[in-house]
Structure formats: structure tokens, C-alpha cells
Design an enzyme around this catalytic site. Structure first.
Site: not given
Ligand code: GLN
Length: 485
Positions: A78, A153, A177
Site C-alpha cells: 500500500k 482504503s 481498511s
Molecule cells: N473507512 C474508515 C475511514 O474512512 C476506515 C479507514 C481505514 O481503516 N484506514 O476512516
């Protein structure tokens, strides 16, 4: 089967027996990338030359009998983990030209284990999102249905594995995420215990929640990746010195007599009926495998989302203060004095979702509001953590759906942040409590979209998660499908 379609352990067999080479594996992966990447868009940056050089070195090592945990295995990262000399953007314009002078600890560990790094995967900007639509570098598409989101994400890391554009990958999980995109892409994704994997070199989003973890094609590969990633790092103050077991020993073990907790609060209205019935089916597979189902309660579940959306933006607003045009990356070219430069850099450098979080977080932390919001949220967080401690006295692991619905359509929720935030309703609690979780595939919708379920366990019990996930994988005999691309 082609080489890029195989798992880590299958490729390792072949490498050991001399039936293939690391260079052939890397070439197969890059051919696959050439064939599908334009449609899926898993990557922000490919590292073909570096990868082929690393594969060549792996082959030399293998000849010398020097075979390590990931020798010759193509891995995607990532684009939130720092890579020495290679741009690391975090999906943001503000870091589009940032070249870190060092490797994140996980990157170092992967390289030391012989892994071949394929490239940097696409992601929501600063890991804020559930759909990989907020990236400055464009959307990533779900390989099972190109009209749909892959989750987020860490969407690019998930699709790279699901579309066979690498063998395994690294993501980060602040509220879901890793687990959510793993579920929506039909692969395995683990968020380790807070402190289990070093975050040194991980670009910070919400420091009390962020964890790095693997995406893999099966549970055994998850164990192999965890063996490389886990462990104490003197460079990271929250990393824990607890001993790391060999996670592979948990693969293939029985779960007879295990108690699986089903939290009533996670099986309520709003769950897609196909997700619901896939998870029910999985429960009966586990019962047939000798596990007992116990009803448990996590009474503060209804507050998880609200607590998360105070704490995560608050920490983000503080972490993102460092992007001011002075120290890192982008600086607005048309600015006047210093203050004007700060303003324009941040205005032009950040996208809408990131700005929304900075504003919420700054508000929640301001004098006069701190007690009402951040402090209150931190207190409720303790209650959520206690819920899990109590529940885990009654069972070995907890089972929930990973997501309330299968992958939704691109643009369906992008203009409705609240709807988008609900995507993580089942995963966020694990981050708030700091416990480990894993998402494993548990079937498909009638329309052919993957469905995932989540196991959660107590702190540092990743071994248990691997044991039950692997028992389920073996006994459920979920049909092996590949996305048609
Ligand atoms: N979807 C969640 C957010 O927008 C979690 C994102 C994540 O785990 N990085 O914060």
C-alpha cells in the site's frame, strides 16, 4: 494454473523443487499486470526493474540453498508505507513528489525475507475512505465487477491480490481498511493486534488505531506473512515485545469444543440478506466442525461509529498538521507570505474527504469542545474495549459479517459520507479495542460478488484467528472462483 494464480506456499513448493524460478514468477505477474491493470488500476506505481533484479537475486540465493520465508514471492505495498528512494504518496497530491529517505520496518522485513516488491498500491487519500475513490490517482475497480468499488482504503492492495497482479500484499487498517476490502474482493485480510506489527515508516492517519497487516489468497499465506511482519521493533514505541509464535503451526488444526461468540448487536436490520445467509451457513459449517455457538452481547456497539468518527479525525487533524509545504512534498507555487503558502498548499494539496476530517478533528479538539467530544469519545472507547473483554470470557473467538453489504457501485456513496462511513460498522470496534481480526471469504451473492466474514479474538491471539479461519476454509470447501477479467 499459471504462476501468478498460485499462493505463496504453492510457489514455495515449486521453487524448492526447482520447477520454476523467481524470475519466471515475477515475469508471470508482470504479464498479468499488463493484461488487467488498465481496467482494475491496483497500482499507483509499478517497480518492474527493481522487481526483476530482486527476483534474479532470489534465484541466486535459492541456488545457494539460502531460502527464506518469502524468497522470490511478488508482494505489493500500500502506498502508505515508506520505501527508500521510491515515491510514497499516500494517495494524496500533497505527497505526490515525496521520496522517503528510508524504508518502513515492514518493508525492510519483507525485503530481508526475500520478497520481490512489485509496486505501490492505490488507496484512499491518507487511508480515509471505504471505496478507494478518494485517491488523487483515480479510482480502483473491483475485479469481480468493474462497475463496483473494491472497498477501501487499501483497495489497490486488495485488488492486486484478487486479480493476481501479485501474490500477497500489505495494507493498513484504522477502522476496517484491510478487512473490508478483503471481504469485498474475496480474499483473506488480517488486522493484527495493536502493537503486534511495527508502524515505523507507516504514514500516520490515526495513531491509536492504525495497524499494518497482510492480504493473501488463503489462510496459510496469511500465517506466512504474519511470521514475517510481526514482532518487536525498537524504532516504534507502541510495538510490543511479546513473543511472536510461529503462526503456521495453527494452520490445519481442529477447533473441536471451541466456543464461537455471536454478538446479537451485529445481526440486526440493515444487513444485506445474502450476506446474512452466507454468514449463517458459515456458522453451521463451524458447528459441524465441532464448535459451539454462544450468544454474546457487546452492549456499546451502537456507539462505535460515533466514537470512531471523533477519535480518528481528531488524531488525523493532528497528524496531518505536518503537511504545510515546508517539510514534505507539494508546496503551492503561487503563494505570497508564509501564512498564504500554508493555506494554499493545504487547500490545493488535500482532497475533500481529508479536509472534512481535518475540520471535524480540529473542532472536536478545540478548547471548550474537547470535554464534550474527544474526552467523552475516549471514555466510551474504554467501555467498548471492556465489552470485548467481558464477551471473550465466554468464548474463544467472535464471529460477525465483515461488511453489511457486498461491493456497492462506484459513485453510489461518494457524495454521502454518512452512508460511506457505515461500510465499516462491523470492523471499527476491533480497532477501538485494539484486538486482532481477520476477514475470510464465505461465499458469493447470486450476482457473483464475494462475501466475507470476520473473526475477532483477544489481544495477541492472532494464532487463534488463523486456526479457526483455516479450519473454516478447509471444512467449508467454498468453491474456488476467479474474477473473469
Ligand atoms: N473507512 C474508515 C475511514 O474512512 C476506515 C479507514 C481505514 O481503516 N484506514 O476512516
Amino acid at each position: 494454473m499459471e504462476l501468478h494464480q498460485l499462493t505463496i506456499h504453492e510457489l514455495q513448493e515449486k521453487l524448492k523443487e526447482g520447477k520454476t524460478s523467481a524470475v519466471k514468477i515475477a515475469e508471470s505477474v508482470f504479464q498479468r499486470i499488463d493484461a488487467v491493470e488498465k481496467r482494475v488500476h491496483s497500482y499507483i506505481r509499478l517497480m518492474k526493474d527493481e522487481a526483476l533484479a530482486a527476483a534474479d537475486k532470489a534465484d541466486k540465493d535459492i541456488k545457494k540453498g539460502d531460502i527464506k520465508a518469502l524468497t522470490g514471492i511478488p508482494i505489493a505495498l500500500k502506498d502508505i508505507v515508506c520505501t527508500k528512494g521510491i515515491a510514497t504518496t499516500c494517495g494524496s497530491h500533497i505527497l505526490h513528489n515525496f521520496v522517503p529517505p528510508y524504508d518502513a520496518t515492514v518493508v525492510e522485513k519483507l525485503r530481508d525475507a526475500g520478497a520481490v516488491v512489485v509496486g505501490k498500491a492505490n488507496m484512499d487519500e491518507f487511508a480515509m475512505g471505504s471505496s478507494t475513490e478518494t485517491s488523487h490517482f483515480g479510482v480502483t475497480r473491483n475485479p469481480w465487477d468493474l462497475e463496483r468499488i473494491p472497498g477501501g482504503s487499501s483497495g489497490g492492495s486488495a485488488t492486486a491480490v484478487a486479480a493476481d497482479e501479485c501474490i500477497a500484499s500489505i495494507g493498513s487498517d484504522t477502522g476496517g481498511s484491510i478487512r473490508q476490502p478483503a471481504a469485498l474482493c474475496g480474499i483473506v485480510g488480517m488486522k493484527p493486534t495493536y502493537g503486534r506489527v511495527s508502524r515505523f515508516g507507516l504514514i500516520a492517519f490515526a495513531s491509536s488505531l492504525d495497524q499494518i497487516g497482510p492480504f493473501t489468497k488463503d489462510v496459510e499465506d496469511c500465517a506466512i506473512m504474519m511470521n514475517v511482519l510481526a514482532g518487536y521493533d525498537p524504532k516504534e514505541s507502541t510495538s510490543v515485545s511479546a513473543e511472536t509464535p510461529d503462526y503456521r503451526q495453527y494452520v490445519g488444526r481442529e477447533i473441536k469444543g471451541w466456543k464461537i461468540g455471536i454478538p446479537q448487536e451485529y445481526f440486526v436490520e440493515g444487513i444485506d440478506p445474502e450476506v446474512y445467509s452466507a454468514v449463517q451457513k458459515a456458522i453451521s459449517v463451524l458447528e459441524k466442525s465441532g464448535a459451539k455457538i454462544v450468544e454474546i452481547s457487546l452492549p456499546h456497539t451502537q456507539y462505535c461509529l460515533a466514537v470512531y468518527y471523533i477519535i480518528a479525525p481528531a488524531e488525523a487533524s493532528s497528524n496531518l498538521a505536518r503537511y504545510d509545504g515546508v517539510k514534505y512534498g507539494f508546496r503551492s507555487p503561487d503563494s505570497g507570505d508564509l501564512l498564504d503558502m500554508y493555506k494554499k498548499t493545504r487547500m490545493q494539496g488535500f482532497g475533500a474527504e481529508v479536509k472534512r476530517r481535518i475540520m471535524i478533528g480540529t473542532y472536536a479538539l478545540s478548547a471548550g469542545y474537547y470535554d464534550a467530544y474527544y474526552k467523552k469519545a475516549s471514555q466510551v472507547r474504554s467501555l467498548i474495549k471492556r465489552d470485548f473483554e467481558e464477551a471473550l470470557k465466554k468464548c474463544d473467538v467472535i464471529l460477525t459479517p465483515t461488511t453489511p453489504t457486498p461491493a456497492f457501485k462506484i459513485r453510489e456513496k461518494i457524495d454521502n459520507p454518512l452512508q460511506m462511513y457505515l461500510s465499516d460498522i462491523f470492523t471499527i470496534s476491533g480497532n477501538l479495542a485494539g484486538i486482532p481480526g481477520v476477514s475470510v471469504p464465505c461465499g458469493f451473492t447470486a450476482g457473483g460478488l464475494p462475501i466475507g466474514m470476520q473473526f475477532l479474538a483477544g489481544h495477541f491471539e492472532e494464532g487463534k484467528l488463523i486456526q479457526i479461519a483455516s479450519a473454516y476454509e478447509k471444512n467449508a470447501k467454498i468453491e474456488k472462483r476467479r474474477p473473469k477479467l
